[in-house]
Design a protein around this motif. Structure first.
Motif, mmCIF file in Angstrom:
data_model
loop_
_atom_site.group_PDB
_atom_site.id
_atom_site.type_symbol
_atom_site.label_atom_id
_atom_site.label_comp_id
_atom_site.label_asym_id
_atom_site.label_seq_id
_atom_site.Cartn_x
_atom_site.Cartn_y
_atom_site.Cartn_z
ATOM 1 N N ARG A 188 33.344 12.128 14.325
ATOM 2 C CA ARG A 188 32.445 12.515 13.177
ATOM 3 C C ARG A 188 32.858 12.312 11.755
ATOM 4 O O ARG A 188 33.723 12.600 11.459
ATOM 5 C CB ARG A 188 32.191 13.917 13.362
ATOM 6 N N LEU A 189 31.798 11.417 10.955
ATOM 7 C CA LEU A 189 32.206 10.985 9.687
ATOM 8 C C LEU A 189 31.160 11.501 8.852
ATOM 9 O O LEU A 189 29.725 11.384 9.136
ATOM 10 C CB LEU A 189 32.536 9.617 9.547
ATOM 11 N N VAL A 190 31.183 12.172 7.662
ATOM 12 C CA VAL A 190 30.366 12.881 7.026
ATOM 13 C C VAL A 190 30.340 12.298 5.623
ATOM 14 O O VAL A 190 31.358 12.286 4.822
ATOM 15 C CB VAL A 190 30.471 14.575 7.044
ATOM 16 N N VAL A 191 29.367 11.991 4.896
ATOM 17 C CA VAL A 191 29.147 11.756 3.675
ATOM 18 C C VAL A 191 28.770 13.086 2.932
ATOM 19 O O VAL A 191 27.518 13.491 3.138
ATOM 20 C CB VAL A 191 28.229 10.656 3.400
ATOM 21 N N GLY A 192 29.600 13.497 2.049
ATOM 22 C CA GLY A 192 29.088 14.866 1.533
ATOM 23 C C GLY A 192 28.829 15.041 0.018
ATOM 24 O O GLY A 192 28.421 14.162 -0.434
ATOM 25 N N ASP A 193 28.592 16.067 -0.402
ATOM 26 C CA ASP A 193 28.703 16.620 -1.666
ATOM 27 C C ASP A 193 29.779 16.170 -2.738
ATOM 28 O O ASP A 193 30.817 16.017 -2.253
ATOM 29 C CB ASP A 193 28.070 17.848 -2.154
ATOM 30 N N ARG A 194 29.503 15.986 -4.015
ATOM 31 C CA ARG A 194 30.532 15.866 -5.064
ATOM 32 C C ARG A 194 31.206 14.678 -4.639
ATOM 33 O O ARG A 194 32.697 14.627 -4.827
ATOM 34 C CB ARG A 194 31.388 17.116 -5.124
ATOM 35 N N ARG A 195 30.845 13.385 -4.216
ATOM 36 C CA ARG A 195 31.295 12.269 -3.970
ATOM 37 C C ARG A 195 32.562 12.330 -3.045
ATOM 38 O O ARG A 195 33.751 11.703 -2.981
ATOM 39 C CB ARG A 195 31.719 11.685 -5.276
ATOM 40 N N SER A 196 32.325 13.191 -1.986
ATOM 41 C CA SER A 196 33.253 13.393 -0.972
ATOM 42 C C SER A 196 32.846 12.804 0.394
ATOM 43 O O SER A 196 31.909 12.575 0.776
ATOM 44 C CB SER A 196 33.726 14.755 -0.624
ATOM 45 N N ARG A 197 33.929 12.383 0.994
ATOM 46 C CA ARG A 197 33.760 11.801 2.390
ATOM 47 C C ARG A 197 34.744 12.072 3.271
ATOM 48 O O ARG A 197 35.747 12.227 2.888
ATOM 49 C CB ARG A 197 33.482 10.281 2.156
ATOM 50 N N GLY A 198 34.416 12.371 4.492
ATOM 51 C CA GLY A 198 35.712 13.043 5.266
ATOM 52 C C GLY A 198 35.134 12.922 6.963
ATOM 53 O O GLY A 198 33.889 12.819 7.272
ATOM 54 N N GLY A 199 36.105 13.251 7.809
ATOM 55 C CA GLY A 199 35.843 13.357 9.307
ATOM 56 C C GLY A 199 37.002 13.325 10.087
ATOM 57 O O GLY A 199 38.096 13.439 9.500
ATOM 58 N N TYR A 200 36.861 13.182 11.501
ATOM 59 C CA TYR A 200 37.893 12.800 12.162
ATOM 60 C C TYR A 200 37.404 11.631 13.495
ATOM 61 O O TYR A 200 36.217 11.631 13.525
ATOM 62 C CB TYR A 200 37.925 14.125 12.935
ATOM 63 N N VAL A 201 38.292 10.998 13.757
ATOM 64 C CA VAL A 201 38.280 9.976 14.863
ATOM 65 C C VAL A 201 39.324 10.336 15.925
ATOM 66 O O VAL A 201 40.352 10.274 15.628
ATOM 67 C CB VAL A 201 38.428 8.567 14.353
ATOM 68 N N ARG A 202 38.830 10.295 17.293
ATOM 69 C CA ARG A 202 39.735 10.458 18.283
ATOM 70 C C ARG A 202 40.376 8.888 18.520
ATOM 71 O O ARG A 202 39.845 7.799 18.389
ATOM 72 C CB ARG A 202 39.189 10.678 19.604
ATOM 73 N N THR A 203 41.927 9.038 18.866
ATOM 74 C CA THR A 203 42.620 7.872 19.194
ATOM 75 C C THR A 203 42.904 7.466 20.476
ATOM 76 O O THR A 203 42.487 8.389 21.317
ATOM 77 C CB THR A 203 44.093 7.915 18.469
ATOM 78 N N TYR A 204 43.329 6.246 20.877
ATOM 79 C CA TYR A 204 43.457 6.010 22.210
ATOM 80 C C TYR A 204 44.272 6.734 23.023
ATOM 81 O O TYR A 204 44.257 6.904 24.224
ATOM 82 C CB TYR A 204 43.943 4.524 22.416
ATOM 83 N N ASP A 205 45.176 7.269 22.511
ATOM 84 C CA ASP A 205 46.463 8.139 23.054
ATOM 85 C C ASP A 205 46.347 9.823 22.976
ATOM 86 O O ASP A 205 47.345 10.593 23.242
ATOM 87 C CB ASP A 205 47.753 7.725 22.730
ATOM 88 N N GLY A 206 45.020 10.115 22.909
ATOM 89 C CA GLY A 206 44.821 11.604 22.861
ATOM 90 C C GLY A 206 45.155 12.384 21.526
ATOM 91 O O GLY A 206 45.171 13.540 21.398
ATOM 92 N N GLN A 214 37.980 11.769 -1.965
ATOM 93 C CA GLN A 214 36.919 12.242 -3.170
ATOM 94 C C GLN A 214 37.039 11.390 -4.089
ATOM 95 O O GLN A 214 38.228 10.758 -4.664
ATOM 96 C CB GLN A 214 37.099 13.624 -3.441
ATOM 97 N N PHE A 215 35.735 10.720 -4.779
ATOM 98 C CA PHE A 215 35.700 9.917 -6.155
ATOM 99 C C PHE A 215 35.631 11.141 -7.076
ATOM 100 O O PHE A 215 34.880 12.206 -7.044
ATOM 101 C CB PHE A 215 34.568 9.199 -6.059
ATOM 102 N N GLY A 216 35.911 10.718 -8.312
ATOM 103 C CA GLY A 216 35.823 11.549 -9.431
ATOM 104 C C GLY A 216 36.573 13.023 -9.312
ATOM 105 O O GLY A 216 36.080 14.059 -9.826
ATOM 106 N N SER A 217 37.562 13.130 -8.609
ATOM 107 C CA SER A 217 38.224 14.228 -8.239
ATOM 108 C C SER A 217 39.208 14.760 -9.501
ATOM 109 O O SER A 217 39.649 13.799 -10.485
ATOM 110 C CB SER A 217 39.201 14.281 -7.003
ATOM 111 N N ALA A 218 39.333 16.140 -9.699
ATOM 112 C CA ALA A 218 40.097 16.696 -10.653
ATOM 113 C C ALA A 218 41.615 16.326 -10.408
ATOM 114 O O ALA A 218 41.686 16.360 -8.869
ATOM 115 C CB ALA A 218 39.810 18.058 -10.884
ATOM 116 N N PRO A 219 42.527 16.289 -10.956
ATOM 117 C CA PRO A 219 43.944 15.919 -10.534
ATOM 118 C C PRO A 219 44.263 17.323 -9.691
ATOM 119 O O PRO A 219 44.307 18.371 -9.958
ATOM 120 C CB PRO A 219 44.760 15.869 -11.654
#
Length: 365
Positions: A188-206, A214-219
């Motif tokens: 699942r990959l999500v394009v979110g609010d405040r120029r954020s993107r994230g998610g998770y992907v299963r790999t071949y080995d479990g 995030q773009f435009g992030s505060a430090p």
């Protein structure tokens, strides 16, 4: 003929394989005391896999990867459709960097890799180039390839003043962890609010590879884990108590990677008569298009195709530059369209437009 490659990362090792296949005596110098990964998972697209097939390592790479698709959801969980494109434009292979490096290092030949050997300077002559490394080692070669990353020492000499710079406000957090105790039924990959993107992907080995940027992030000022958890809420559907938040919470602090994203500015040239830049040393870019490794592998393939024993090295490097620089100018334009897409739907469309273009013009060795 002899080739020296600086940098034992993905592009440097692939360049070594490609030049050896072309008939060169190749040595790869790596500054670190071991071949090691700076990162977690990465995606390889069809154009990179075509190169690796041609270099004889495609099957080994596929054996350590998981076929995946780059499809995005909006914060409500709705799949963002991309009419006009087919499944091939979304497919890539997810691999772990460390395992990929092992495959490539074995293919180059461990006896052709010099560890703990940082590049210091080169001297260029009409018929050869001499490179100097830490500890007083020198190498005489017909060609020197700087594949030593965004902070390239070869680039610092070849193109003075072209220092790596911050992609202002762009930060990324990621990790690969076992899926123990957590059920991950899908990627699942999500394009979110405040120029954020994230998610998770299963790999071949479990394992599971999770990421958040995030773009435009505060430090960032807190711990890596807390900064990642603070941004999960921007993805809404993956908010507090969600699977992504659970994955972040389950990750030991020391396993979470955080990066201020760095970029190499557009360069006026990539080569001299006997020195060339490849991969991030020439064009380090934002990872939001998930194509840096793939495009760098293309660089390696083209060098292996153009450079031939007994051939005209300056002419080959000039042809390499003439091919690569316009391609990366277009990469930069398409990457900016993805970055500045105002809505999740437009982000998804701009992303698949980029991947379609990239694979339609693929290069093989």
């Amino acid at each position: 003929m002899r080739a020296v490659v600086t940098g034992g990362g993905i592009v440097g090792l692939t360049t070594g394989i490609a030049l050896r296949r072309a008939g060169f005596d190749v040595v790869v110098h790596e500054r670190a005391p071991e071949i090691r990964a700076a990162g977690a998972g990465l995606g390889l697209w069809a154009n990179a896999l075509a190169v690796l097939d041609d270099l004889g390592v495609g099957d080994q790479v596929r054996a350590i990867g998981k076929p995946s698709e780059m499809r995005f959801h909006d914060p409500s969980g709705t799949l963002l459709e991309t009419p006009g494109y087919d499944d091939r434009d979304h497919r890539y292979l997810l691999v772990h960097r460390a395992r990929l490096l092992d495959v490539l290092a074995d293919a180059v030949g461990r006896d052709s890799i010099r560890l703990d050997s940082g590049f210091e300077a080169y001297e260029e002559h009409d018929d050869h180039v001499t490179a100097r490394f830490t500890g007083g080692t020198t190498e005489r070669a017909d060609v020197l390839v700087g594949a030593d990353g965004a902070y390239s020492s070869v680039r610092a000499q070849l193109v003075p003043g072209a220092d790596v710079r911050e992609h202002d406000g762009h930060h990324a957090w990621r990790a690969v962890i076992p899926a123990t105790g957590l059920t991950v039924p899908e990627d699942r990959l999500v394009v979110g609010d405040r120029r954020s993107r994230g998610g998770y992907v299963r790999t071949y080995d479990g394992h599971v590879y999770w990421l958040l940027n995030q773009f435009g992030s505060a430090p960032p000022t807190g711990s890596r884990k807390q900064e990642a958890l603070d941004r999960v809420v921007h993805l809404q559907g993956d908010g507090p108590g969600s699977l992504l938040a659970d994955l972040i919470s389950a990750t030991p602090e020391e396993q979470i990677l955080h990066n201020q994203i760095m970029l190499v500015p557009p360069l006026p040239y990539w080569v001299s008569s006997r020195v060339a830049l490849a991969g991030d040393s020439a064009h380090a870019m934002s990872p939001h298009i998930t194509a840096g490794a793939t495009l760098g592998i293309e660089d390696a393939a083209l060098l292996g195709d153009l450079l031939t024993p007994g051939g005209d090295v300056p002419a080959a490097l000039a042809a390499y530059e003439a091919d690569r620089m316009p391609r990366y100018a277009q990469v930069a334009r398409l990457s900016a369209e993805v970055e500045h897409a105002p809505t999740p739907q437009e982000f998804a469309r701009a992303y698949v437009a980029f991947s379609h273009w990239m694979m339609a013009e693929r290069v093989t060795a």
